[in-house]
Write a protein that holds these residues in place. Structure first.
Motif, PDB file in Angstrom:
ATOM      1  N   SER A  16       0.791  -1.223   0.000  1.00  0.00           N
ATOM      2  CA  SER A  16       0.000   0.000   0.000  1.00  0.00           C
ATOM      3  C   SER A  16       0.828   1.279   0.000  1.00  0.00           C
ATOM      4  O   SER A  16       0.513   2.210  -0.720  1.00  0.00           O
ATOM      5  CB  SER A  16      -0.968   0.007   1.182  1.00  0.00           C
ATOM      6  N   CYS A  17       1.877   1.342   0.789  1.00  0.00           N
ATOM      7  CA  CYS A  17       2.659   2.574   0.877  1.00  0.00           C
ATOM      8  C   CYS A  17       3.916   2.546   0.017  1.00  0.00           C
ATOM      9  O   CYS A  17       4.595   3.544  -0.098  1.00  0.00           O
ATOM     10  CB  CYS A  17       3.050   2.842   2.321  1.00  0.00           C
ATOM     11  N   ALA A  18       4.236   1.425  -0.553  1.00  0.00           N
ATOM     12  CA  ALA A  18       5.521   1.301  -1.239  1.00  0.00           C
ATOM     13  C   ALA A  18       5.479   1.728  -2.696  1.00  0.00           C
ATOM     14  O   ALA A  18       6.516   1.903  -3.310  1.00  0.00           O
ATOM     15  CB  ALA A  18       5.993  -0.146  -1.152  1.00  0.00           C
ATOM     16  N   THR A  19       4.328   1.924  -3.269  1.00  0.00           N
ATOM     17  CA  THR A  19       4.265   2.112  -4.709  1.00  0.00           C
ATOM     18  C   THR A  19       4.062   3.550  -5.173  1.00  0.00           C
ATOM     19  O   THR A  19       4.310   3.840  -6.328  1.00  0.00           O
ATOM     20  CB  THR A  19       3.139   1.253  -5.305  1.00  0.00           C
ATOM     21  N   TYR A  20       3.624   4.437  -4.341  1.00  0.00           N
ATOM     22  CA  TYR A  20       3.284   5.785  -4.792  1.00  0.00           C
ATOM     23  C   TYR A  20       4.494   6.706  -4.793  1.00  0.00           C
ATOM     24  O   TYR A  20       5.220   6.812  -3.807  1.00  0.00           O
ATOM     25  CB  TYR A  20       2.189   6.392  -3.907  1.00  0.00           C
ATOM     26  N   ASN A  21       4.713   7.369  -5.891  1.00  0.00           N
ATOM     27  CA  ASN A  21       5.677   8.462  -6.013  1.00  0.00           C
ATOM     28  C   ASN A  21       4.985   9.581  -6.769  1.00  0.00           C
ATOM     29  O   ASN A  21       4.507   9.369  -7.884  1.00  0.00           O
ATOM     30  CB  ASN A  21       6.929   8.029  -6.770  1.00  0.00           C
ATOM     31  N   ALA A  40      12.422  12.560   0.245  1.00  0.00           N
ATOM     32  CA  ALA A  40      12.689  11.612   1.331  1.00  0.00           C
ATOM     33  C   ALA A  40      11.977  12.037   2.616  1.00  0.00           C
ATOM     34  O   ALA A  40      11.375  11.203   3.311  1.00  0.00           O
ATOM     35  CB  ALA A  40      14.189  11.503   1.574  1.00  0.00           C
ATOM     36  N   GLU A  41      12.009  13.323   2.923  1.00  0.00           N
ATOM     37  CA  GLU A  41      11.346  13.808   4.138  1.00  0.00           C
ATOM     38  C   GLU A  41       9.831  13.674   4.039  1.00  0.00           C
ATOM     39  O   GLU A  41       9.167  13.284   5.003  1.00  0.00           O
ATOM     40  CB  GLU A  41      11.739  15.259   4.397  1.00  0.00           C
ATOM     41  N   CYS A  42       9.266  13.983   2.878  1.00  0.00           N
ATOM     42  CA  CYS A  42       7.808  13.868   2.704  1.00  0.00           C
ATOM     43  C   CYS A  42       7.368  12.410   2.750  1.00  0.00           C
ATOM     44  O   CYS A  42       6.312  12.087   3.306  1.00  0.00           O
ATOM     45  CB  CYS A  42       7.375  14.533   1.401  1.00  0.00           C
ATOM     46  N   ARG A  43       8.156  11.514   2.160  1.00  0.00           N
ATOM     47  CA  ARG A  43       7.843  10.081   2.201  1.00  0.00           C
ATOM     48  C   ARG A  43       7.845   9.600   3.645  1.00  0.00           C
ATOM     49  O   ARG A  43       6.926   8.899   4.086  1.00  0.00           O
ATOM     50  CB  ARG A  43       8.852   9.287   1.381  1.00  0.00           C
TER      51      ARG A  43
END
Length: 125
Positions: A16-21, A40-43
């Motif tokens: 769920s969280c690994a695919t969105y950029n 990186a900070e926003c992720r």
């Protein structure tokens, strides 16, 4: 059967969280180093503020309970309450877990997108 459901829920949570950029308009990037640091900070911020495991587990539990109730009702009508209860629990749990993963993913995307936009990037998706 429990192993299948558990595996599905774990996989949905991890994916769920690994695919969105976010897609950022290159014209809004002024400094590449700052851009990658902001990403990186926003992720990290989005991951820290999205309770994916809790959301998936909660929705799976609720879905399982609703499914059990519906399944037992159908089981009473069909003549096999136990089988209906079990089948309804499984279907409801899987559906609830999927809903929780989807909801958590949408929250993650929204936080990530808002963070990047707040830092001055033009986010296109």
């Amino acid at each position: 059967m429990r192993k299948i459901i558990f595996s599905f829920l774990v996989m949905a949570t991890l994916v769920s969280c690994a695919t969105y950029n976010p897609v950022v308009d290159p014209a809004s990037v002024r400094n590449d180093d700052k851009y990658y640091q902001d990403r990186a900070e926003c992720r990290a911020l989005a991951k820290a503020n999205t309770s994916s495991t809790k959301s998936v587990a909660k929705d799976a539990l609720i879905g399982g309970a609703v499914g059990a109730g519906t399944g037992s009702l159908i089981g009473v009508i069909a003549g096999d309450t136990v089988k209906g209860l079990a089948l309804g629990s499984v279907i409801g749990g899987v559906a609830g877990g999927a809903k929780g993963a989807y909801s958590s993913n949408k929250d993650y995307e929204q936080i990530y997108r808002n963070c990047m936009s707040g830092r001055g990037y033009n986010v296109l998706n």
